[in-house]
Write an enzyme that holds these catalytic residues in place. Structure first.
Site: not given
Length: 729
Positions: A54, A100
């Site tokens: 990420h 998300h």
């Protein structure tokens, strides 16, 4: 003796505790090599989040490098919190999209809400005031109750945060497919406007300058959120609910206003949102970009409860926080500002002239790491791809039942109106929204001017799965067409690359091919990539999502006067621009009738996209058109029905296409609605009918004729999603 009880260096090594944090054996050994010793617990945690997929893009960096990132309008590209593009008159538009996904799968309301909050802070950290929000969502089919619950939770989360903070949600897209069962995609985009001389960067420089923390007090929420976002979703993921952050839009609003005031202070050196990996990423990235060191005094960090350890402080992803670097001696000016806005703040460190990232709690050192090792020395993995086996058999559409197919497609949630969902979003707050969610791109006026910013967000996952290279080109071209359809000049784009595990050869090949196609489209369409996000490991129980690159694109409308009567009426004629072929591979009709994706559709012609796009844009700006619609999912017949239902107008058309071609999804097509008394000067445009004031939708071709009441089409189309959701509390 340490104030905090944590695993020892020996325990970390012998029990391989670093693996639980996301580091491989090889990565742990590399950390030891960088430090010249074995790392302690806090240091392992810091490396694990900064080297997570990420944060480090360790599997995707090679693909990101191929994207064009510069252009005539680009002021700031990838590397900062968001991209910045010039719109003239010393003004710029700031925008970015973020994912998300994993948090929303576990806790849909908070996952979506904090996704919105995070992307807003990215825009604000550049110094821009947000003007609108967009979102791209994917869920499993709504026949499954769990998918209904996820959808309702995500939509409530998006609306709950955006409505409270006072930023309109003006556009988006939602699709449903069983490949997203258990792994929804929640991609949030924010657009803001700024004057050139107010653009900020996330940098820490100037020896002795102070580091200021502002926002919510640090808690234990979201610890290892970045690592969690870099893993497959499994049955154990539910136990990681604490990794999901909690949003507070009311504090978010205060923080936004305080930040926008702070950027007017000349003493501000740099500013960055505390997003993924929290205080760790914001502080270490600012130091790396400034070529400086940092020393943080963690006993000064505002905390929600006593006993929070340095490890927890550094890895917490508590929301609504910013990190600032300010000139030494001016700290009180900023602290007073934040107190005025009722925000917690504190001086927590200083910039050093070393290359070290040093963390202290009182007099104890909890980390001493070379700054650049966190930002630039994460491993980069180049793997081998492998072409998947394509289904190349031809499907037969020769005996398609037009009426039955039309009615079934119209009410599938992917095609059905999203009005029921969008009405939960505030679309008008700020009073600058010109075109609201529905059929077209968002258009928001730049306050105090006659200009507007158009924005869109799009994805074409079935096509990317079908043919990744062509599908990659297609998703960029779709966003381009959607901006053209409101008369905007496309300027630049942001992307969110949502894929499965790159460690699977087929998935890795999808990344290779689709990003190559996207890059080529960006070059030809002159829409450089100025920001973006990568979300990998989107898999549940071993099943990957469709490869879903999502493109957010912005465009400029220099003068909005033509939009004052950009609204279709009865008597306006309908024209089709673009050739229709037998293109069914990846289409909605293929999914409806055959289920699987077939490897069949023709390559997209990017040069033709540019030529047609310019012609259509000029037509709109000249005042000839009252509406333009790209021909998208479901094909021409569905597109005509959507126009008719949305505006409540009758429609009569005669089309020289086969029954099957009414549902073809050939790319590069537009429906142009031309005002009475106006002439359309596009050579390849074909007149196919007109809008009426009769409650009748009638489309005929050589084989069939479909006749339906517009009111019934509208009721079915607008009510389909609400009907699906009536089975869940």
């Amino acid at each position: 003796m340490s104030k905090f009880i944590e695993p020892s260096i020996e325990e970390i090594k012998l029990e391989k505790l670093y693996q639980d944090m996301g580091l491989s054996d090889a990565e742990y050994n590399k950390v030891c090599e960088i430090l010249g010793r074995e790392p302690n617990f806090t240091e392992v945690g810091i490396f694990s989040v900064m080297w997570s997929e990420h944060c480090s893009y360790k599997h995707s960096k090679p693909f990101l490098k191929q994207f064009p990132t510069t252009g005539e309008h680009v002021l700031m590209g990838p590397g900062e919190g968001a991209g910045v593009v010039d719109i003239g008159d010393n003004q710029a538009v700031v925008f970015k999209v973020e994912s998300h996904n994993h948090p929303s799968a576990i806790e849909p309301y908070q996952g979506a809400a904090t996704g919105v909050g995070g992307i807003i802070r990215d825009i604000v950290s550049i110094g821009a005031r947000p003007i609108n929000l967009l979102n791209s969502l994917r869920f499993g089919e709504l026949s499954v109750k769990q998918n209904q619950r996820l959808l309702k939770g995500v939509v409530r989360g998006i609306g709950g945060y955006g409505n409270c903070i006072g930023i309109p949600t003006t556009a988006g897209e939602i699709e449903f497919d069983d490949r997203y069962d258990g792994n929804p995609l929640v991609n949030a985009m924010c657009v803001g406007v700024i004057d050139h001389d107010m653009i900020q960067k996330g940098t820490a420089k100037g020896e002795g300058n102070s580091v200021i923390y502002v926002g919510l007090k640090t808690g234990r929420d979201g610890i290892h959120g970045a690592t969690f976002a870099s893993e497959e979703l499994t049955e154990e993921s539910e136990s990681k609910r604490p990794s999901v952050q909690i949003g507070d839009p009311f504090v978010g609003k205060k923080l936004m206003e305080a930040t926008l005031e702070a950027i007017t202070f000349d003493e501000l050196v740099g500013i960055q949102d505390m997003g993924a990996a929290g205080l760790t990423s914001s502080s270490s990235e600012m130091a790396a970009k400034g070529g400086s060191g940092l020393e943080l005094h963690l006993d000064q960090v505002p905390t929600r409860e006593p006993g929070i350890s340095p490890y927890e402080m550094m890895l917490s992803e508590t929301q609504e926080r910013m990190l600032l670097v300010v000139e030494k001696g001016t700290e009180q000016k900023f602290l007073d500002l934040f107190e005025k806005h009722e925000l917690d703040s504190a001086v927590i460190g200083e910039v050093t002239n070393t290359d070290r990232f040093v963390l202290k709690y009182e007099d104890e050192v909890f980390a001493d790491i070379p700054v650049q090792s966190l930002a630039d020395e994460a491993p980069v993995y180049v793997l081998e791809g492998e072409e998947k086996e394509y289904n190349t058999s031809k499907n037969d559409y020769s005996s398609i039942n037009v009426e039955e197919t039309f009615k079934k497609l119209l009410i599938h949630p992917t095609i059905a109106s999203k009005h029921y969902l969008y009405e939960q979003y505030d679309q008008q707050v700020g009073a600058n929204t010109i075109i609201k969610p529905g059929l077209q791109s968002s258009v928001v006026r730049v306050e105090g001017t006659n200009k507007a910013v158009a924005s869109t967000i799009d994805g074409e996952a079935r096509y990317v799965f079908n043919q990744p290279y062509e599908g990659g080109k297609m998703v960029v071209a779709e966003a381009y067409r959607n901006l053209i359809a409101v008369g905007a000049t496309p300027l630049a784009m942001t992307d969110c690359l949502n894929y499965g595990s790159p460690e699977k050869k087929e998935i890795y090949q999808q990344l290779i091919d689709s990003t190559k196609g996207m890059s080529e489209a960006c070059e030809v369409l002159k829409t450089p990539v100025v920001s973006g996000n990568v979300s990998l490991y989107n898999e549940t129980r071993g099943t990957s999502i469709f490869p879903t690159p999502v493109v957010g694109m912005v465009g400029l409308i220099e003068d909005i006067d033509y939009l004052k009567d950009f609204h279709p009426e009865a008597g306006h004629k309908l024209y089709l621009v673009g050739e229709t072929r037998d293109d069914f591979g990846g289409s909605q009709v293929e999914k409806l009738l055959y289920g699987k994706v077939n490897h069949e559709f023709e390559a997209i012609d990017l040069s033709d996209e540019v030529n047609k796009g310019e012609a259509v844009k000029n037509t709109i700006r000249s005042g000839v058109a009252s509406h333009v619609q790209t021909v998208g999912k479901g094909g021409l017949l569905i597109t005509l029905a959507r126009i008719s239902a949305h505006y409540g107008l009758g429609l009569e058309a005669s089309i020289d296409l086969s029954d099957a071609q009414l549902f073809s999804e050939t790319q590069g097509r537009y429906i142009i609605v031309v005002k009475e008394g106006q002439t359309l000067n596009i050579d390849e445009a074909i007149e196919i009918g007109q809008l009426t004031d009769v409650d009748e939708f009638k489309v005929t071709n050589a084989q069939s004729s479909i006749v339906e009441k517009v009111s019934e089409i509208k009721e079915s189309w607008e009510g389909a999603i609400a009907q699906c959701l009536t089975t869940v509390d």
